[in-house]
Every structure is written in structure tokens, then in C-alpha cells.
Design a protein around this motif. Structure first.
Motif, short mmCIF file in Angstrom:
data_model
loop_
_atom_site.label_atom_id
_atom_site.label_comp_id
_atom_site.label_asym_id
_atom_site.label_seq_id
_atom_site.Cartn_x
_atom_site.Cartn_y
_atom_site.Cartn_z
N THR A 179 0.82 -1.21 0.00
CA THR A 179 0.00 0.00 0.00
C THR A 179 0.85 1.25 0.00
O THR A 179 0.37 2.35 -0.25
N GLY A 180 2.13 1.09 0.33
CA GLY A 180 2.98 2.28 0.45
C GLY A 180 2.85 2.93 1.81
O GLY A 180 3.54 3.90 2.13
N ILE A 181 1.97 2.39 2.67
CA ILE A 181 1.82 2.96 4.01
C ILE A 181 2.75 2.21 4.97
O ILE A 181 2.69 0.98 5.07
N ILE A 182 3.63 2.95 5.61
CA ILE A 182 4.58 2.32 6.53
C ILE A 182 4.06 2.51 7.95
O ILE A 182 3.62 3.59 8.33
N GLN A 183 4.10 1.44 8.70
CA GLN A 183 3.57 1.52 10.06
C GLN A 183 4.64 1.06 11.03
O GLN A 183 5.42 0.16 10.73
N MET A 184 4.70 1.70 12.22
CA MET A 184 5.65 1.26 13.21
C MET A 184 4.95 0.33 14.19
O MET A 184 3.91 0.65 14.74
N ARG A 185 5.54 -0.82 14.35
CA ARG A 185 4.99 -1.77 15.32
C ARG A 185 5.36 -1.33 16.72
O ARG A 185 6.31 -0.56 16.90
N TYR B 153 9.46 -1.44 11.63
CA TYR B 153 8.64 -0.80 10.60
C TYR B 153 8.13 -1.84 9.63
O TYR B 153 8.88 -2.71 9.19
N VAL B 154 6.90 -1.78 9.30
CA VAL B 154 6.39 -2.69 8.27
C VAL B 154 5.53 -1.90 7.29
O VAL B 154 4.95 -0.87 7.64
N GLU B 155 5.50 -2.41 6.09
CA GLU B 155 4.62 -1.79 5.12
C GLU B 155 3.30 -2.53 5.15
O GLU B 155 3.26 -3.76 5.19
N LEU B 156 2.23 -1.77 5.16
CA LEU B 156 0.92 -2.41 5.19
C LEU B 156 0.62 -3.02 3.82
O LEU B 156 0.89 -2.44 2.78
N HIS B 157 0.06 -4.20 3.85
CA HIS B 157 -0.34 -4.85 2.60
C HIS B 157 -1.86 -4.96 2.57
O HIS B 157 -2.45 -5.39 3.54
N ALA B 158 -2.42 -4.57 1.45
CA ALA B 158 -3.86 -4.69 1.32
C ALA B 158 -4.17 -6.03 0.67
O ALA B 158 -3.42 -6.49 -0.19
#
Ligand code: HEM
Ligand code: FES
Lengths: 586, 362
Positions: free
Chosen positions: A460-466, A471-476
Motif C-alpha cells: 500500500t505504500g503505508i509504513i507503520q511502526m509496530r 517498521y512494516v509496510e501495510l499490505h492490502a
């Protein structure tokens, strides 16, 4: 026709239109017994994809060629009788020319709309050939020629060949300087044929070139013989397409056992009618704005002269290029000349192309052992080897085609004429190899990407911090529609080494001999692919419009390994083996 | 699906293939060619106990976005009216723009006719597409595909019928019959080929010769003037020459056309035959030895003769030998001298056949 039978009961808003329709319908059906079959026809479902329009462009160009060509015959005089021109076009006043050329001037300058019809005819001829080529390329890359459509593939190749001849002959009719030179080249090529060449040439031209016969002979071939053949073959082509139903692109709910699309009546009829108008409109505008074959500038045929920088129509460019590239080999043996410098370039490339294309579906079927019917098209990436072969052939063709215009290229890029030819001589051998390797890698890469997408979903291009700082990139998740497309590969043929040619699981003795070994080797190349992630085995495709839950399974699946073979197998059993293949074969 | 029922109902009385009686009793009398009365359809469609109910409609009657549809309707109508106007424009352009004697008038007429025609068709096309897209409700139907292969019973039955027919015809059983039939067709297949024989004369040795002969003058192809060596001031370009008296004979010119080029003394070298040159002027055939185009280009600085068709390049100083390209043989040199009046003439025909290779050339 069917209005009487189909009108919802009692909904008789008997307007005059309904009355007339019902009347005609009854009249015809009383005589033809056609209500049921016509209804089936009207309801026939046509799948939609922009590439399916390519064949239609070819069809409509052909119809336009018939219409404009018939108009031209009303004024054109296919005669080589010599006359001295004193017509409207004053720049050629007093010039000796053939009646054919003079009548072409007459069509252009004295018949209102004549120039327009000539130009539409010529543009339509080019569009016809371009559309046929693009159509064939589409069929090839999507595997639409596979069983049961091999016959239509063969008809298509014949249409292409006849179209080339038809264009060459039509282009020769006006008897201008360029077309005369084209005929001269034709004669030179025919003379090069061993044993019978001189005889064929003398019979074709009615004696020595140019003679008095060639234009009338080409004329009747151009306006009657080949158009008749084309019409018959196009009819057969369309009939087969109707009967076998159109292929469809992979997608949700689309299987080898159905057709998804819109009905012929009223949807496809309206769309295709609109498209006819488009093609005609584009051709009319082109002919209004872009001059084509201004024969009055070239002058009449004159055996003494030749203008530089002249180009044949684009579909002959490859032959021209082959003649330019090929080294000047020739033998003199036993008092006879073997003109390899003419024979090989004139006959071999096109011969290879047409024969290769004609044999390919059967060769591929033999290599893969895939006897199933295919109605869902391949995505080109999913048949990596086939796509690579196709691109290699296009490269090979393209290099010769470009060499056919090497004088223009040399002039434009300021390089020496000879350098372009030298480069082309190497490129025509190396280019296809490079194209093959690159294309195959790209296809396999795309397959890998598809497999990854199926496994992890879209980036998705959205990076999220756990919470733990990672850091992980969100997958749709992949939407079902796309999933169906990505999974379409479950119907790909299996590698033969997995066991055998048939279902029994016993290795086929036919695969042991040298021929069998070759087949196995080819098979390994042709079936090379990146496996789909395990868990997609019960392909949405195979089951049709299926299992929503299926998608989740795949994203947790393990290593995308050779295990994917199972998935293929699954698809295979699902789709293929239940169609009666062997019974009744005699 | 239910059309079968609808169909039989439409048979004129007694016209049914069978059971005409029953039909007749049901269907009121009706003249062929007129629509059946409405009650008949009502009868057939619904109230008849053995007839299934009318099928549910498969296509929606209207699109979802009715407001959008009426907007689209106006656009489509506007496009169709544009097409009509353009169509009238075409007729007007045909009548109103006569073709004069100038190229301009022709091009103007072409432009007007082409654009009006193109606009008319395009407007129709665009209109029809908007119609389908916006006015017809969007549907997607799925139709089942049956396997193309016939069921085994059908194939077996076909094979049986075929075998039976072959047997009954006696074709298989009676070899004399079969073979004589095949023998009978052989000449019938050959006959059409034989018929083509008179398409043209046999080649003979015609390709070996041109019309050049001893004493025939070389004349400039455009003007027909004979040439004296002294007419050449200094070495220079290439001149196309043809045999005198053959200016309008295409069949002769196709082989006999030649070029002459004048050189500085000493420039002409082996294998040029210097005995056939006059005053450093050499004559070569103009017909390319590749596939026969006229070699029309000459580069003075390099003395290269270039064929525009496939770029065979010949060295004019060295007997027109091939430097590059697909041609295999040099351009034949024409034996040339001068006649008593000092004009350039041929000393004989070319010593080798000119033009493209052919099988018998050797
Ligand atoms: C696939 C079909 C066809 C192709 C590819 C084709 C192609 C051509 C081409 C390239 C020309 C040269 C046009 C020019 O620039 O002057 C030509 C001329 C001509 N064609 Fe066709 N044509 C086709 C079908 C037909 C048919 C069906 C007819 C007649 C029934 C026809 C009648 C003519 C005539 C009379 C000419 C000479 C007129 C002129 O050049 O002024 N053509 N054709
Ligand atoms: S005809 Fe001259 S190079 Fe081909």
C-alpha cells in the motif's frame, strides 16, 4: 423477426412499428423456420476486451476496401496501351504513359471524390494489413490459437498472405514509376527461381517484362480472384468464431466452460456498428488530410528511370529489407545460376514466418501434451517461453523491416548506408536471441511478482511502526477480481516429466526414444514458470465463480515451491480431462 | 427457451409438420404474412396449461442512472444531428466545389469531401458508443460453453453412417471401379495447367540478348540526341543512353538502357575493357544485376554507381565491379566505338546477359 414470439404476453402495445416488425417476422419465419435459431443468435454472448477490436478493424477495412474498390473499377482502365497525355494535370501534358496510369490521373483529377476514394482505398489497405498483423500478434501472445481454434489460426495466416499479395497487386495497378519498379523487382525475383523461374516470368508477363499483359492480369486477380478468396475465408473465419464462441480474458467467474459478456443484440451489434463508423471515419479523415501514393508526382512507369528513396507499402518492407541485407552469394554450377542472393531473402524469411506460424499451435501441443480445450486466454507473462519466442520473431521481423528503410535511417541519423546494413546483418541474428532471453526473464519476473502479490497482498505504500519499533509496510488484500486474474495460471500445462503424457501416471514409452527426449527437453523449456503459492490450487478459475474463502488460504501458504505442480494438476483435471477426447477417434 | 412453443403456434393452420389438426383447433384462422392476433399470443404465452410461463426478462429495461441517461440522450442526438449536417455538407461539397484545372481545386475538394465524410462517420460512431455505454443498462451475462467434441455415441454413429455409405456405394469393394475413377481424374487435373500454356511465349534465349548491335547509335534518353565524344567538356556525371530508334519500346529499353561516364585519362582500370571505351568514356548496362532496377545514382567523387533499390554499389572505374550490396556480378560493359560521323555507337550487343540472374544464364 422474433418479436411475435418474444413479446411478453399481453404486452401488446400494438404501435405501427410493432405491427410491421411482427408482420415481417411472421412472413420470414413462416418460410425459414428461423425464430429459435435467430433468437439464440441474438442472445449470443460476446466477451469484451480492447484487443478483440483488432480483428474487427481488419474486417471493416476489408468492407471499406470492397466499397471503395468497386467505385474505382467504374473509372479505372486496366490497359497498358500507350498514349500521350493531354488531360487536366498540365505538368504531365504530352508525356507518354499507359492507359492505366492516365485513368488513375483521371480518377484523381477529373472524378469528384475520386482522389478521396483512391486515398481511402490505399489507407484502408494499409490499415487492413496493420490490423491483421496486430490481431495475429494478440492471438499469439494470449494463446488464443490453442485447441480448438487452430483452424482459425490457419485461416488467419492465409488471409495475411493473400492480403499481402492483394496489396502488392493493387499497388501495381496505377502503373506509375514506383509500382513499375516494384513489378520489375518481382520479375527479378521470379527469374531467380531455379529451373522454372524464366518460364513463370514469361507466362506471368505474357513474354518479356513489361509486355502488355501484366496490368490487365493483375487487375482481374486484384478485383475478383483474391477478393473472392478473401471473402470466402473471412466468412469461414467468422463462422468458426461464432460457432466456437469467442475466447475471453481471465477474470472472476470466467472459465473454460462459459462465456461472460454482453449479448449480440442489442449490445454487441451497437458497439460493433459504432466501430465500423469509427474505422470509416478515421480513414476518411486520414484521406482528407494525409496524402498517400500521389502517383502524379512519381510520373508514369519508365524502364529507364528510378527515383531514389522510394519505399514500398509497409507490409512489403520486410522483404525489401531482406533483399538488402543478404550477402551477394551466388553459384554457377553445371551451366546454371543459383542466385542465392535473390532466392534466400525473397523466399526464406517469409516462408519461415508463415510455415513456422502455421505449425506452431501443433508443435506447442505436441511439446506440452496439452490436449484440452482453451477458452480463457493466457496472460502473455504466464506463457514465458511462448511470449519470448513471439518477441524474438517480432525483433527479427522488425530488424529486416527497418533495414527496408535503411537509406532513410542512414540519412536521418547521418550514418553511412553501408554501416546500417552491416549492423543489420549482425542484429538480425543476435537481436532475436537477446530479445528471447530478456523477454523470458521479464515474464518470469512478472510471474514472481504476481505470486508475491497473491501471497502477501498489495503493497500500500503505508509504513507503520509496530509497538516493538519494527517498521512494516501495510499490505492490502488482493480484491477478488484481481485475484482471479492473477490465479489464471492454474490452467497452464504441466511439465511432462511429472509423470506421463496421460492420466495413468505411468511414464509414456514414447518419451524414451530420441524424439521423446527432444520432446521432454523442449517441454522443460516451454513449461518453465514461477509456481503460484500453494493454496491457490483450487483455483477460483477452475471452479468458476467461486470460493470467497479461498483467498485467505493462500496468504498464509508456505514456500512457493514446486508444489505448485499440484495446483496445475488440479486445474488440469478440473478443466480438461473430462471433455471426451479419445472416444470415437478412428 | 419457450420460443419453440411460440413457434408452433405461429404455423398457419394445418401447416404444422404434424399434428396440424391440434394446431388448427387452437389457432384462429389467419392469413400468412399478417401478424397473429394478440389473443393468440396471450393464449400461447400464459393461459395454456401445458405451456410454461413466459421467461423472466433477461435484460433490464432501463439503466440505473435515468437522469444521466436523458443527458446522454441529448448528447447522442446532438451527435447524430451533427452527422446529418456533415452528410449534407458532403453532398454540398460535391456539388459546390467543382474540379478545376489546378491541383489546388482537386485538393480543396478532397479536403472538403473527406472531412465532411469523416466527421459524419465519427459523429455516428461516437454517438452510438455513448448510446451503448450510457443509455443501455450495463449487463454482464454468462453463457455456458459445451465441449466442442461430440459425445462418443454421435461420433460412433457418424462413423457407422460413413462406413455404411462407403460400403453401399461399392467404392471400397470394387477396386476396378475405384482405380478407373482415379485414373479418369488425372487428365482432368492436368488439363487446366495445360490450358495455361498460352499465357506467354517460351523464354528461349531472349534474356541473353538486347537490341544493341554493331553500328547502332547511343542516344540520350530524354532528348534522343546522338552523342559525339567531343560533346563532353570535361569528366563528369552519368548520362543515361538508349539505342537509337527504340525510344518508345519499353520491352527493349528494359534490357538495353545503358549509362555512359567520362573519366580523366588513366582513371579507368582493369577489368574495364579499354578497347570498348572511347576517349575515356565507358558505357555500362543500367540494369542492376541484382533484381533489375535501373542503377540511377552516381557519385562523382568516388566513382560509385549506386542502385537505389537495394544499394548495390559498383565501381565505375573498374569495370563496374561490385563494391557492396546484394548484387553479385558487375554491370556488363557495352562494347562502344564511333561511327564514320563521329557519333558513339555500339560495336556489338553486350557480351554477357544483362540484368538479374536467371537459371539458364550459367
Ligand atoms: C484486401 C483487399 C484489397 C487491398 C489490400 C487493396 C489494395 C490496393 C492498393 C494498395 C491499391 C493502389 C491504390 C492507389 O494508391 O492508387 C489498389 C488499387 C485498386 N484497387 Fe484495390 N485492394 C483491395 C481490394 C479491392 C477490391 C475488392 C477492388 C474491387 C472490387 C479493388 C479495386 C481496385 C482498383 C480498381 C484499383 C486501381 C485504382 C487506382 O489505383 O486508381 N481493390 N488496391
Ligand atoms: S536491384 Fe539493384 S540492388 Fe537490388
Amino acid at each position: 423477426m422474433t418479436s411475435t414470439n418474444e413479446a411478453p404476453a399481453g404486452a401488446a402495445g400494438e404501435g405501427p412499428v410493432e405491427k410491421v416488425l411482427a408482420g415481417t417476422g411472421t412472413f420470414l419465419d413462416d418460410r425459414l423456420h428461423a425464430a429459435k435459431s435467430t433468437r439464440t443468435l441474438l442472445k449470443k454472448v460476446f466477451p469484451d476486451h480492447w484487443t478483440f477490436l483488432l480483428g474487427e478493424i481488419a474486417l471493416y477495412s476489408f468492407i471499406i476496401l470492397l466499397l471503395t474498390g468497386t467505385f474505382l473499377t467504374l473509372f479505372f482502365k486496366p490497359s497498358m496501351t500507350s498514349l500521350v497525355y493531354h488531360g487536366t494535370y498540365s505538368r504531365l501534358d504530352g508525356v507518354r504513359m499507359s492507359e492505366a496510369y492516365a485513368s488513375t490521373l483521371n480518377i484523381s483529377f477529373d472524378v469528384r471524390g475520386g482522389l478521396l476514394m483512391r486515398q481511402i482505398h490505399h489507407w484502408a489497405a494499409d490499415l487492413f494489413m496493420a490490423a491483421i498483423m496486430a490481431h495475429m500478434i494478440r492471438i499469439f501472445f494470449t494463446g488464443a490459437y490453442r485447441k480448438p481454434r487452430e483452424l482459425n489460426w490457419l485461416i488467419g495466416i492465409t488471409l495475411f498472405t493473400l492480403g499481402m499479395l492483394e496489396g502488392l497487386f493493387g499497388y501495381s495497378l496505377p502503373d506509375d514509376l514506383l509500382s513499375g519498379a516494384g513489378l520489375r523487382i518481382l520479375e527479378g525475383v521470379i527469374l531467380g527461381i531455379p529451373i522454372v523461374g524464366t518460364y513463370i516470368s514469361f507466362f506471368l508477363f505474357g513474354g518479356q517484362f513489361p509486355g502488355m499483359d501484366i496490368i490487365p492480369r493483375l487487375y482481374i486477380i486484384h478485383v475478383l480472384l483474391i477478393p473472392g478468396l478473401l471473402l470466402a475465408l473471412i466468412t469461414a473465419h467468422l463462422f468458426l468464431m461464432f460457432h466456437q464462441k469467442h475466447t475471453q480474458m481471465p477474470g472472476k467467474g470466467r472459465t473454460d466452460k462459459n462465456v461472460v459478456g454482453q449479448p449480440l443484440y442489442p449490445y454487441f451489434m451497437a458497439k460493433t456498428g459504432a466501430f465500423f463508423f469509427f474505422v470509416f471515419g478515421v480513414l476518411a479523415l486520414l484521406s482528407a488530410l494525409a496524402q498517400i501514393n500521389p502517383v502524379w508526382l512519381y510520373g508514369p512507369y519508365n524502364p529507364v528511370a528510378m527515383s531514389a528513396g522510394s519505399q514500398p507499402d509497409f507490409y512489403m518492407g520486410m522483404l525489401e529489407g531482406a533483399l538488402r541485407i543478404f550477402p551477394n552469394w551466388s553459384w554457377n554450377l553445371w551451366g546454371h545460376t543459383f542466385a542465392w542472393n535473390v532466392l534466400i531473402p525473397a523466399l526464406v524469411p517469409l516462408g519461415l514466418l508463415f510455415t513456422g506460424a502455421a505449425l506452431w499451435p501443433f508443435l506447442e501441443r505436441w511439446i506440452t501434451g496439452d490436449q484440452r480445450e482453451h477458452h480463457v486466454n493466457d496472460r502473455p507473462r504466464n506463457a514465458a517461453t511462448r511470449t519470448a519466442i513471439g518477441i524474438a520473431v517480432i525483433t527479427w521481423y522488425g530488424i529486416m523491416w527497418l533495414e527496408g528503410a535503411n537509406d532513410v535511417i542512414a540519412d536521418h541519423f547521418q550514418i553511412s548506408l553501408y554501416t546500417t546494413t552491416e549492423i543489420a546483418r549482425y542484429a538480425v541474428v543476435i537481436g532475436p536471441v537477446i530479445a528471447y532471453i530478456l523477454t523470458k526473464r521479464i515474464c518470469l519476473g512478472l510471474q514472481r511478482k504476481d505470486a508475491a502479490t497473491l501471497l502477501h497482498g498489495y503493497e500500500t505504500g503505508i509504513i507503520q511502526m509496530r509497538p516493538n519499533g519494527e517498521y512494516v509496510e501495510l499490505h492490502a488484500p488482493v480484491p477478488e477480481e484481481e485475484r482471479a486474474v492473477l490465479e489464471a495460471r492454474t490452467t497452464a500445462p504441466l511439465p511432462l516429466e511429472a509423470g506421463s503424457d496421460d492420466d495413468s501416471g505411468v511414464p509414456d514409452p514414447a518419451l524414451r526414444g530420441p524424439v521423446g527426449k527432444l520432446r521432454l527437453a523442449l517441454n522443460r523449456v516451454v513449461t518453465e514458470s514461477v509456481p503460484l503459492p500453494v493454496g491457490n490450487g483450487h483455483g477460483t478459475n477452475g471452479h468458476g465463480n467461486g470460493h470467497g474463502g479461498n483467498g485467505h488460504g493462500s496468504s498464509v501458504a508456505g514456500e512457493p515451491e514446486r508444489a505448485a505442480v499440484t495446483s496445475g494438476e488440479d486445474g488440469k483435471t478440473l478443466l480438461g480431462r473430462d471433455s471426451p477426447e479419445d472416444p470415437g477417434e478412428h | 427457451m419457450s420460443s419453440t412453443e411460440g413457434y408452433t403456434g405461429d404455423f398457419p393452420p394445418g401447416g404444422g409438420p404434424d399434428g396440424g389438426e391440434a394446431e388448427a383447433s387452437r389457432a384462429p384462422h389467419r392469413v400468412i404474412g399478417t401478424p397473429p392476433p394478440a389473443e393468440q399470443r396471450t393464449l400461447l404465452g400464459t393461459s395454456e396449461s401445458d405451456a410454461p410461463p413466459a421467461p423472466p426478462r433477461e435484460l433490464p429495461a432501463d439503466p440505473d442512472d435515468l437522469a444521466g441517461a436523458s443527458r446522454a440522450e441529448k448528447i447522442v442526438a446532438a451527435l447524430f444531428i451533427l452527422a446529418m449536417l456533415a452528410g449534407f455538407g458532403f453532398i454540398a461539397a460535391y456539388i459546390g466545389l467543382p474540379l478545376g484545372a489546378s491541383l489546388d481545386s482537386v485538393l480543396r475538394s478532397n479536403l472538403a469531401l473527406g472531412i465532411s465524410m469523416g466527421v459524419a462517420f465519427m459523429a455516428m460512431g461516437v454517438g452510438a458508443v455513448i448510446w451503448v455505454r450510457r443509455l443501455m443498462p450495463d449487463v454482464e451475462l454468462t453463457e455456458a460453453r459445451k465441449p466442442l467434441a461430440s459425445p462418443p455415441e454421435d461420433r460412433e454413429a457418424f462413423a457407422e453412417t460413413f462406413r455404411e455409405g462407403a460400403e453401399t456405394s461399392q467404392f471400397v469393394k470394387r477396386p476396378i471401379l475405384r482405380r478407373s475413377l482415379i485414373a479418369a481424374t488425372v487428365p482432368l487435373l492436368l488439363a487446366p495447367l495445360v490450358l495455361l500454356r498460352d499465357l506467354g511465349p517460351l523464354p528461349g534465349t531472349k534474356l541473353r540478348h538486347t537490341v544493341w548491335r554493331k553500328g547502332l547509335r547511343l542516344v540520350i534518353s530524354d532528348t534522343g540526341r546522338p552523342i559525339r565524344p567531343a560533346d563532353f567538356g570535361s569528366p563528369g556525371g552519368m548520362i543515361t543512353v538508349i539505342p537509337e530508334g527504340y525510344q518508345t519500346n519499353d520491352n527493349a529499353l528494359v534490357k538495353a538502357t545503358a549509362i555512359i561516364i567520362k573519366f580523366e585519362p588513366g582513371e579507368l582500370k582493369y577489368p574495364t575493357n579499354l578497347k570498348w571505351t572511347v576517349d575515356n568514356i565507358v558505357a555500362y548496362s543500367k540494369i542492376c544485376t541484382h533484381v533489375g532496377c535501373p542503377v540511377a545514382l552516381y557519385e562523382q567523387t568516388t566513382h560509385h554507381i549506386l542502385c537505389p533499390c537495394h544499394q548495390s554499389t559498383f565501381d565505375a572505374t573498374k569495370g563496374a565491379t561490385v563494391l557492396f550490396g546484394p548484387a553479385n556480378r558487375p554491370l556488363p560493359q557495352l562494347p562502344m566505338g564511333v561511327d564514320s560521323e563521329g557519333y558513339l555507337v555500339a560495336l556489338s550487343d553486350f557480351k554477357v546477359p544483362v540484368g538479374p540472374s536467371f537459371w539458364e544464364r550459367g
